[in-house]
Design a protein around this motif. Structure first.
Motif, mmCIF file in Angstrom:
data_model
loop_
_atom_site.group_PDB
_atom_site.id
_atom_site.type_symbol
_atom_site.label_atom_id
_atom_site.label_comp_id
_atom_site.label_asym_id
_atom_site.label_seq_id
_atom_site.Cartn_x
_atom_site.Cartn_y
_atom_site.Cartn_z
ATOM 1 N N GLN A 234 5.014 -56.997 53.977
ATOM 2 C CA GLN A 234 6.264 -57.403 53.332
ATOM 3 C C GLN A 234 7.485 -56.989 54.151
ATOM 4 O OE1 GLN A 234 7.159 -59.320 50.559
ATOM 5 N NE2 GLN A 234 5.022 -59.888 50.864
ATOM 6 N N LEU A 235 7.467 -55.769 54.673
ATOM 7 C CA LEU A 235 8.644 -55.235 55.363
ATOM 8 C C LEU A 235 8.638 -55.546 56.866
ATOM 9 C CD1 LEU A 235 8.900 -51.793 53.536
ATOM 10 C CD2 LEU A 235 9.990 -53.983 52.947
ATOM 11 N N PHE B 128 12.567 -53.980 45.197
ATOM 12 C CA PHE B 128 12.906 -53.654 46.576
ATOM 13 C C PHE B 128 14.072 -52.674 46.542
ATOM 14 C CE2 PHE B 128 10.707 -57.623 47.086
ATOM 15 C CZ PHE B 128 10.099 -57.547 48.316
ATOM 16 N N GLY B 129 13.897 -51.520 47.184
ATOM 17 C CA GLY B 129 15.003 -50.588 47.355
ATOM 18 C C GLY B 129 15.632 -50.809 48.717
ATOM 19 N N ASN C 117 8.853 -50.599 45.839
ATOM 20 C CA ASN C 117 8.151 -50.051 44.679
ATOM 21 C C ASN C 117 7.070 -51.034 44.252
ATOM 22 O OD1 ASN C 117 10.724 -48.658 44.804
ATOM 23 N ND2 ASN C 117 10.149 -47.768 42.836
ATOM 24 N N LEU C 118 5.852 -50.517 44.118
ATOM 25 C CA LEU C 118 4.700 -51.340 43.786
ATOM 26 C C LEU C 118 4.000 -50.807 42.557
ATOM 27 C CD1 LEU C 118 3.170 -51.314 47.400
ATOM 28 C CD2 LEU C 118 4.633 -53.105 46.429
ATOM 29 N N ASN C 119 3.216 -51.659 41.905
ATOM 30 C CA ASN C 119 2.240 -51.144 40.957
ATOM 31 C C ASN C 119 0.889 -51.717 41.331
ATOM 32 O OD1 ASN C 119 2.011 -53.664 39.667
ATOM 33 N ND2 ASN C 119 3.304 -53.084 37.974
ATOM 34 N N CYS C 120 -0.157 -51.131 40.782
ATOM 35 C CA CYS C 120 -1.500 -51.450 41.228
ATOM 36 C C CYS C 120 -2.461 -51.465 40.045
ATOM 37 C CB CYS C 120 -1.945 -50.395 42.243
ATOM 38 S SG CYS C 120 -3.648 -50.562 42.801
ATOM 39 N N LYS D 219 15.154 -56.455 52.971
ATOM 40 C CA LYS D 219 14.357 -57.401 52.179
ATOM 41 C C LYS D 219 14.779 -57.336 50.712
ATOM 42 C CE LYS D 219 11.633 -58.320 55.694
ATOM 43 N NZ LYS D 219 11.426 -59.614 56.308
ATOM 44 N N THR D 220 14.764 -58.485 50.056
ATOM 45 C CA THR D 220 15.152 -58.534 48.643
ATOM 46 C C THR D 220 14.154 -59.286 47.776
ATOM 47 O OG1 THR D 220 16.453 -60.532 49.019
ATOM 48 C CG2 THR D 220 17.617 -58.408 49.187
ATOM 49 N N LYS D 221 13.193 -59.958 48.410
ATOM 50 C CA LYS D 221 12.203 -60.715 47.633
ATOM 51 C C LYS D 221 10.890 -60.783 48.397
ATOM 52 C CE LYS D 221 13.819 -65.109 49.432
ATOM 53 N NZ LYS D 221 13.052 -66.178 49.818
ATOM 54 N N ILE D 222 9.836 -61.110 47.680
ATOM 55 C CA ILE D 222 8.513 -61.237 48.270
ATOM 56 C C ILE D 222 8.518 -62.406 49.246
ATOM 57 C CG2 ILE D 222 6.086 -61.742 47.796
ATOM 58 C CD1 ILE D 222 6.532 -60.484 45.015
ATOM 59 N N GLU D 223 7.927 -62.171 50.402
ATOM 60 C CA GLU D 223 7.765 -63.223 51.408
ATOM 61 C C GLU D 223 6.279 -63.359 51.710
ATOM 62 O OE1 GLU D 223 10.047 -61.945 54.757
ATOM 63 O OE2 GLU D 223 11.960 -62.353 53.791
ATOM 64 N N TYR D 224 5.862 -64.579 51.955
ATOM 65 C CA TYR D 224 4.466 -64.843 52.286
ATOM 66 C C TYR D 224 4.345 -65.186 53.760
ATOM 67 C CZ TYR D 224 4.076 -64.875 47.261
ATOM 68 O OH TYR D 224 4.127 -64.508 45.952
#
Length: 130
Positions: free
Chosen positions: A40-41, A75-76, A81-84, A117-122
């Motif tokens: 992601q980053l 995104f900070g 920050n993730l959850n699993c 980064k501010t959003k999920i990227e694929y």
């Protein structure tokens, strides 16, 4: 939640009760969170800063296939920050949940670095754009 990785529970992964050793499962979660954050980053220098309460809900035994799901919470500036959730692939029974994992983006000196980064990227979208 997207489930990215599958693991096969083998004899060397078991504790003395014949179930999946919690430490082994946490190592798998930490590795999956790191891989997710790196992708992601777009930086291979990330570290785990924090892992919240871990809730073991059911056991896995030898021969089970478990899958690890990761989801972005936010995104900070320098973090992600993730959850699993880890679940049994065949039954979809939840094995463990982790509500908050904080991964920090680092510079070459090992200091927190803004990632922008501010959003999920694929990856497939990055490849199509390039």
């Amino acid at each position: 939640m997207r489930f990215h990785t599958r693991k096969w529970v083998k004899p060397e992964d078991l504790n003395s009760n014949g179930t999946l050793f919690g430490g082994k499962l946490l190592a798998w979660i930490d590795e999956e969170a790191a891989l997710y954050a790196i992708i992601q980053l777009e930086n291979n220098k990330v570290v785990t800063k924090y892992m919240s309460e871990i809730n073991f809900m059911s056991a896995a035994v030898q021969g089970d296939i478990v899958e690890i799901g990761i989801e972005v919470v936010k995104f900070g500036k320098t973090s992600l920050n993730l959850n699993c959730e880890v679940r049994n692939k065949m039954t979809h029974e939840t094995i463990v949940t982790v509500d908050n994992i904080i991964m920090v983006n680092l510079d070459d000196d090992g200091k927190p670095k803004s990632h922008g980064k501010t959003k999920i990227e694929y990856v497939k979208d990055r490849l199509a754009a390039g």
